[in-house]
Design an enzyme around this catalytic site. Structure first.
Site, PDB file in Angstrom:
ATOM      1  N   CYS A 234     -13.907   0.919 -29.153  1.00 56.43           N
ATOM      2  CA  CYS A 234     -14.972   1.756 -29.038  1.00 56.43           C
ATOM      3  C   CYS A 234     -15.375   1.867 -28.022  1.00 56.43           C
ATOM      4  CB  CYS A 234     -16.351   0.598 -29.910  1.00 56.43           C
ATOM      5  SG  CYS A 234     -14.894   0.438 -31.719  1.00 56.43           S
ATOM      6  N   GLU A 235     -15.141   2.700 -26.764  1.00 55.70           N
ATOM      7  CA  GLU A 235     -16.130   3.483 -25.996  1.00 55.70           C
ATOM      8  C   GLU A 235     -15.723   4.382 -26.138  1.00 55.70           C
ATOM      9  OE1 GLU A 235     -16.610   0.529 -22.417  1.00 55.70           O
ATOM     10  OE2 GLU A 235     -16.265  -0.913 -23.499  1.00 55.70           O
TER      11      GLU A 235
ATOM     12  N   GLY B 147       0.698  -1.601   0.270  1.00 56.39           N
ATOM     13  CA  GLY B 147      -0.089   0.220  -0.226  1.00 56.39           C
ATOM     14  C   GLY B 147       0.615   1.455  -0.164  1.00 56.39           C
TER      15      GLY B 147
ATOM     16  N   TYR C 100       0.516  -2.187 -11.819  1.00 60.55           N
ATOM     17  CA  TYR C 100      -1.153  -2.770 -12.016  1.00 60.55           C
ATOM     18  C   TYR C 100      -1.645  -2.157 -14.072  1.00 60.55           C
ATOM     19  CZ  TYR C 100      -1.435  -3.432  -7.998  1.00 60.55           C
ATOM     20  OH  TYR C 100      -0.984  -3.807  -6.309  1.00 60.55           O
TER      21      TYR C 100
ATOM     22  N   GLU D 106       4.454  -6.337   1.757  1.00 62.34           N
ATOM     23  CA  GLU D 106       4.185  -6.929   0.531  1.00 62.34           C
ATOM     24  C   GLU D 106       4.045  -5.556  -0.046  1.00 62.34           C
ATOM     25  OE1 GLU D 106       0.330  -8.904   1.718  1.00 62.34           O
ATOM     26  OE2 GLU D 106       0.702  -9.834   2.908  1.00 62.34           O
ATOM     27  N   PRO D 107       4.877  -4.911  -0.438  1.00 67.71           N
ATOM     28  CA  PRO D 107       4.514  -3.921  -1.708  1.00 67.71           C
ATOM     29  C   PRO D 107       5.373  -4.983  -3.122  1.00 67.71           C
ATOM     30  CG  PRO D 107       6.867  -3.657  -0.826  1.00 67.71           C
ATOM     31  CD  PRO D 107       6.186  -4.925   0.193  1.00 67.71           C
ATOM     32  N   GLY D 108       3.674  -3.923  -3.354  1.00 68.77           N
ATOM     33  CA  GLY D 108       3.664  -3.620  -5.407  1.00 68.77           C
ATOM     34  C   GLY D 108       4.155  -2.427  -5.804  1.00 68.77           C
ATOM     35  N   ARG D 109       3.067  -1.507  -6.098  1.00 67.24           N
ATOM     36  CA  ARG D 109       2.710  -0.317  -6.522  1.00 67.24           C
ATOM     37  C   ARG D 109       4.533   0.612  -5.997  1.00 67.24           C
ATOM     38  NH1 ARG D 109      -1.712   2.402  -7.881  1.00 67.24           N
ATOM     39  NH2 ARG D 109      -2.415   1.212  -6.056  1.00 67.24           N
TER      40      ARG D 109
HETATM   41  N1  LLP Z   1      -1.255  -7.054  -0.062  1.00 68.85           N
HETATM   42  C1  LLP Z   1      -2.702  -7.234  -0.304  1.00 68.85           C
HETATM   43  C2  LLP Z   1      -2.696  -8.123   0.706  1.00 68.85           C
HETATM   44  C3  LLP Z   1      -2.968  -6.687  -1.469  1.00 68.85           C
HETATM   45  O1  LLP Z   1      -4.622  -7.151  -1.662  1.00 68.85           O
HETATM   46  C4  LLP Z   1      -2.061  -5.743  -2.303  1.00 68.85           C
HETATM   47  C5  LLP Z   1      -2.971  -4.904  -3.062  1.00 68.85           C
HETATM   48  C6  LLP Z   1      -0.819  -5.495  -2.043  1.00 68.85           C
HETATM   49  C7  LLP Z   1      -0.370  -6.101  -0.778  1.00 68.85           C
HETATM   50  C8  LLP Z   1      -0.171  -4.551  -3.189  1.00 68.85           C
HETATM   51  O2  LLP Z   1      -0.341  -3.255  -3.248  1.00 68.85           O
HETATM   52  P1  LLP Z   1       0.243  -1.587  -3.446  1.00 68.85           P
HETATM   53  O3  LLP Z   1       1.572  -2.445  -2.744  1.00 68.85           O
HETATM   54  O4  LLP Z   1       1.184  -2.362  -4.728  1.00 68.85           O
HETATM   55  O5  LLP Z   1      -0.567  -0.947  -3.438  1.00 68.85           O
HETATM   56  N2  LLP Z   1      -4.836  -2.188  -9.282  1.00 68.85           N
HETATM   57  C9  LLP Z   1      -5.405  -1.106  -8.376  1.00 68.85           C
HETATM   58  C10 LLP Z   1      -4.138  -1.880  -7.187  1.00 68.85           C
HETATM   59  C11 LLP Z   1      -5.308  -3.137  -6.412  1.00 68.85           C
HETATM   60  C12 LLP Z   1      -4.759  -2.870  -5.210  1.00 68.85           C
HETATM   61  C13 LLP Z   1      -4.629  -4.475  -5.140  1.00 68.85           C
HETATM   62  N3  LLP Z   1      -4.276  -5.397  -3.573  1.00 68.85           N
HETATM   63  C14 LLP Z   1      -4.397   0.014  -8.792  1.00 68.85           C
HETATM   64  O6  LLP Z   1      -4.092   0.313  -9.730  1.00 68.85           O
HETATM   65  O7  LLP Z   1      -4.387   1.174  -8.278  1.00 68.85           O
END
Ligand code: LLP
Length: 429
Positions: free
Chosen positions: A355-356, A248, A383, A282-285
């Site tokens: 087409c949207e 997050g 994402y 658990e970082p992604g973004r």
């Molecule tokens: N852990 C869990 C349990 C999660 O559900 C998520 C993201 C993460 C970690 C990683 O979160 P981050 O560090 O990336 O914020 N598609 C959306 C974001 C959906 C996030 C879903 N869960 C977007 O494009 O903004």
């Protein structure tokens, strides 16, 4: 013309002699070689983000579990593995990706509200590191499957701490009204239940309150809240080894002030107060968003005939390639690949061929554009590609990983044969 100069400073895309580059590789060169649209990522940016996060937590025993859903390209998983990351997954498909790059299943956390029996079995057989359990029914199912397989499942219960992450409602997950996790009271019952069962090894507590969080307070409140539960459990003789704070961590897309990761890390250390616990995140973004761009070419310019009408730049990328603007009204900067355009800046809606009317990448952007120009949609490393679809039978865009002055196609462009195969097989053609 210096348009776009400051808009890309926080990203991996930089102008060198008026030409946009990722590291030392020009985006025009990549477009000439692989075509457009294409996703392009920077190895050094990904590496720097990982190291920055790890350094923010140096005084706390920790493990970073990269959240595969943000960008699951094998080359990116491989890079994070080489940097020492574990992984956070939400499906057996994501686990297969981790295994495909030789990731250690013991370093993998399995999150998600809807794990199927097949997925649980696959993960147990692989030797998954931990299940983040989101309901009583799921706990019972994992117990039963572990007993059947004669193995022990490591488990953390995901607590929903009822904290407002102050983010887009679709990506807030830590409120009572969200489907994720269980209340602290329910969690306490589940810990007591699981503690009696030899097929379960309780290792931690988990929470994840949302995504794109830029204020430290909600994250710290969630930590304090789950620590209270941990301390209660300890008094009952249930000893846990880790706290998982989820992901997050927010990034800059436009003019937001992103979370100060070092301040956050220092506060986390203080709140943990020397407890003998491993911190997991658990970082992604945070790791991938600003490491990537979506490279696209202007096909047609439709200039308004009345001043109150809109100008449209139709590019060759669409909502099937990048869904975030359509789905979340997300803002992504769009800047020209060559800064020396002779065109007059005009205000454009940058739209795709789908087409949207909801198919747009950006609205009301002032840019000097000519047909055939290349533009980069910034901050699309998280994402982006993972949310792509085949809508309008469009092939998915390739992905390219840059390292210095070299680049590699790490996912090839999807062909029409790739798409038709699954149906032609069935129809007996
Ligand atoms: N852990 C869990 C349990 C999660 O559900 C998520 C993201 C993460 C970690 C990683 O979160 P981050 O560090 O990336 O914020 N598609 C959306 C974001 C959906 C996030 C879903 N869960 C977007 O494009 O903004």
């Amino acid at each position: 013309m210096t348009l776009g100069h400051s808009k890309n400073e926080f990203t991996a895309a930089k102008y060198l002699q008026d030409e946009l580059h990722i590291e030392h590789t020009s985006l025009s060169k990549i477009a000439d070689t692989v075509g457009t649209p294409a996703y392009v990522y920077s190895t050094s940016y990904l590496t720097d983000q990982y190291n920055q996060l790890s350094e923010a937590l140096t005084s706390t025993p920790h493990q970073i579990h990269y959240s595969v859903k943000a960008n699951s390209n094998l080359a990116i998983l491989s890079l994070f593995k080489s940097l020492g990351a574990g992984f956070d997954i939400v499906s057996s498909g994501e686990l297969s990706r981790v295994l495909a790059v030789g990731g250690d299943p013991a370093s993998v956390i399995f999150s998600g509200v809807g794990k199927s029996t097949e997925e649980i079995n696959f993960a147990l057989k692989a030797g998954i590191g931990c299940f983040n359990v989101e309901s009583r029914s799921e706990l019972l199912r994992i117990m039963a499957q572990a007993e059947l397989l004669g193995c022990v499942a490591n488990v953390a219960i995901r607590v929903n701490p009822n904290v407002d992450a102050k983010t887009h409602p679709y990506i807030a997950t830590g409120l009572k009204e969200n489907k994720f996790g269980v209340t602290k009271e329910q969690a306490l019952e589940l810990y007591r239940l699981a503690a009696e069962n030899p097929a379960i090894n309780l290792t931690g507590i988990d929470c994840h309150i949302g995504s794109q969080i830029n204020e430290p307070e909600p994250l710290l409140q969630a930590l304090t809240s789950i620590l209270e539960l941990r301390d209660t459990l300890e008094r009952e003789g249930i000893n846990l080894q880790h706290i998982d704070l989820g992901g997050g961590f927010g990034v800059q897309y436009r003019d937001e002030v992103p979370l100060n990761i070092n301040d956050w890390g220092a506060s986390v250390g203080q709140i943990l107060g020397g407890r003998d616990l491993q911190l997991r995140i658990e970082p992604g973004r945070f790791l991938t968003a600003n490491a990537g761009v979506l490279l696209t070419r202007v096909e047609y310019l439709k200039v308004a005939d009345e001043p109150e009408h809109k100008n449209f730049a139709v590019v060759d990328a669409a909502m099937n390639d990048l869904l975030r603007p359509s789905l979340y009204q997300a803002w992504h900067e769009v800047i020209p690949v060559k800064r020396s355009s002779k065109a007059q800046p005009l205000e454009w809606d940058i739209v795709g061929p789908i087409c949207e009317s909801g198919d747009f990448l950006a609205k009301d952007r002032v840019l000097p554009l000519l047909e055939n120009d290349l533009v980069a949609v910034l901050s699309t490393g998280a994402y982006g590609s993972v949310l792509a679809s085949n809508y309008n039978t469009r092939g998915r865009a390739p992905e390219v990983l840059v390292d210095g002055d070299e680049f590699k196609v790490v996912r090839r462009r999807e062909t029409i044969q790739d798409q038709l195969r699954l149906e032609l097989d069935q129809a007996g053609h």
